[in-house]
Motif scaffolding. Structure first.
Motif, PDB file in Angstrom:
ATOM      1  N   LYS A  85       0.328  -4.185   9.984  1.00 63.58           N
ATOM      2  CA  LYS A  85      -0.435  -4.704   9.334  1.00 63.58           C
ATOM      3  C   LYS A  85      -0.558  -3.939   7.709  1.00 63.58           C
ATOM      4  O   LYS A  85      -1.460  -3.870   6.917  1.00 63.58           O
ATOM      5  CB  LYS A  85      -2.060  -4.086   9.681  1.00 63.58           C
ATOM      6  CG  LYS A  85      -2.334  -4.568  11.022  1.00 63.58           C
ATOM      7  CD  LYS A  85      -2.881  -5.811  11.120  1.00 63.58           C
ATOM      8  CE  LYS A  85      -3.550  -6.126  12.459  1.00 63.58           C
ATOM      9  NZ  LYS A  85      -2.789  -7.088  13.207  1.00 63.58           N
ATOM     10  N   LEU A  86       0.756  -3.673   7.229  1.00 61.42           N
ATOM     11  CA  LEU A  86       0.907  -3.039   5.919  1.00 61.42           C
ATOM     12  C   LEU A  86       0.796  -4.102   4.789  1.00 61.42           C
ATOM     13  O   LEU A  86       0.218  -3.702   3.982  1.00 61.42           O
ATOM     14  CB  LEU A  86       2.462  -2.627   5.914  1.00 61.42           C
ATOM     15  CG  LEU A  86       2.847  -1.453   6.849  1.00 61.42           C
ATOM     16  CD1 LEU A  86       4.346  -1.223   6.545  1.00 61.42           C
ATOM     17  CD2 LEU A  86       2.092  -0.198   6.443  1.00 61.42           C
ATOM     18  N   CYS A  87       0.979  -5.197   5.085  1.00 60.72           N
ATOM     19  CA  CYS A  87       0.529  -6.369   4.263  1.00 60.72           C
ATOM     20  C   CYS A  87      -1.100  -6.292   3.841  1.00 60.72           C
ATOM     21  O   CYS A  87      -1.176  -6.487   2.560  1.00 60.72           O
ATOM     22  CB  CYS A  87       0.683  -7.665   4.607  1.00 60.72           C
ATOM     23  SG  CYS A  87       0.193  -8.276   6.065  1.00 60.72           S
ATOM     24  N   ILE A  88      -1.820  -5.993   4.722  1.00 57.87           N
ATOM     25  CA  ILE A  88      -3.175  -5.662   4.479  1.00 57.87           C
ATOM     26  C   ILE A  88      -3.618  -4.516   3.657  1.00 57.87           C
ATOM     27  O   ILE A  88      -4.277  -4.515   3.004  1.00 57.87           O
ATOM     28  CB  ILE A  88      -4.005  -5.718   5.886  1.00 57.87           C
ATOM     29  CG1 ILE A  88      -4.012  -7.044   6.414  1.00 57.87           C
ATOM     30  CG2 ILE A  88      -5.673  -5.616   5.571  1.00 57.87           C
ATOM     31  CD1 ILE A  88      -4.480  -7.149   8.003  1.00 57.87           C
ATOM     32  N   LEU A  89      -2.963  -3.564   4.028  1.00 56.82           N
ATOM     33  CA  LEU A  89      -3.024  -2.161   3.406  1.00 56.82           C
ATOM     34  C   LEU A  89      -2.716  -1.852   2.084  1.00 56.82           C
ATOM     35  O   LEU A  89      -3.125  -1.396   1.187  1.00 56.82           O
ATOM     36  CB  LEU A  89      -2.533  -1.146   4.140  1.00 56.82           C
ATOM     37  CG  LEU A  89      -2.897  -0.749   5.554  1.00 56.82           C
ATOM     38  CD1 LEU A  89      -2.045   0.147   6.418  1.00 56.82           C
ATOM     39  CD2 LEU A  89      -4.360  -0.324   5.627  1.00 56.82           C
ATOM     40  N   GLN A  90      -1.813  -2.928   1.628  1.00 54.42           N
ATOM     41  CA  GLN A  90      -1.223  -3.053   0.284  1.00 54.42           C
ATOM     42  C   GLN A  90      -2.249  -3.155  -0.932  1.00 54.42           C
ATOM     43  O   GLN A  90      -2.300  -3.196  -1.842  1.00 54.42           O
ATOM     44  CB  GLN A  90      -0.140  -4.066   0.111  1.00 54.42           C
ATOM     45  CG  GLN A  90       1.107  -3.539   0.957  1.00 54.42           C
ATOM     46  CD  GLN A  90       2.076  -4.582   0.688  1.00 54.42           C
ATOM     47  OE1 GLN A  90       2.295  -5.412  -0.090  1.00 54.42           O
ATOM     48  NE2 GLN A  90       3.090  -4.323   1.630  1.00 54.42           N
ATOM     49  N   GLY A  91      -3.302  -4.185  -0.416  1.00 51.00           N
ATOM     50  CA  GLY A  91      -4.659  -4.425  -1.293  1.00 51.00           C
ATOM     51  C   GLY A  91      -4.103  -5.604  -2.057  1.00 51.00           C
ATOM     52  O   GLY A  91      -3.212  -6.446  -1.938  1.00 51.00           O
ATOM     53  N   PRO A  92      -5.172  -5.826  -2.911  1.00 47.99           N
ATOM     54  CA  PRO A  92      -5.186  -7.078  -4.024  1.00 47.99           C
ATOM     55  C   PRO A  92      -4.081  -6.706  -4.868  1.00 47.99           C
ATOM     56  O   PRO A  92      -3.920  -5.705  -5.408  1.00 47.99           O
ATOM     57  CB  PRO A  92      -6.353  -6.992  -4.519  1.00 47.99           C
ATOM     58  CG  PRO A  92      -7.070  -5.833  -4.505  1.00 47.99           C
ATOM     59  CD  PRO A  92      -6.628  -5.221  -3.279  1.00 47.99           C
TER      60      PRO A  92
END
Length: 124
Positions: A85-92
């Protein structure tokens, strides 16, 4: 040893060398957009400049799924079925050069911008 005149000369040279930074303004690109690629192939190009509201869509590939939200002038991954889930944690992402990557799904979101053609210097 340095005397007072040497120190003043060094300060003067530093000031002169840094003066152009005061006059250079960072130009915002006319058009900002996000390229979404899966396995290196362009899947979708989304304009971010001038975008208002909230759009949600899902990129699915070989059982992998990423939910992408475009809200105003930002883009983000809000849901994914990848293990880390790193893609989610990268933020906008918003500015040209920002990147969101989901390596398990081979998904890449790159924010890019175009300068007006008049500002480009032709190469010889």
């Amino acid at each position: 040893m340095l005397n007072r005149a040497d120190i003043l000369l060094i300060i003067l040279l530093l000031f002169i060398s840094l003066t152009p930074l005061l006059f250079l303004t960072s130009q915002k690109p006319d058009r900002v957009y996000a390229d979404i690629t899966v396995e290196g192939k362009l899947t979708r190009r989304i304009p971010l400049s001038g975008h208002t509201g909230r759009d949600t869509f899902v990129i699915s590939h070989d059982g992998h799924s990423n939910t992408i939200v475009v809200e105003d002038d930002t883009i983000a991954v809000t849901e994914a079925n990848c293990p880390d889930k790193l893609c989610i944690l990268q933020g906008p992402a918003k500015k040209p050069g920002d990147i969101i990557a989901c390596l398990p799904h081979k998904l890449l979101i790159e924010v890019k911008g175009e300068q007006p053609k008049a500002d480009l210097i032709p190469m010889r």
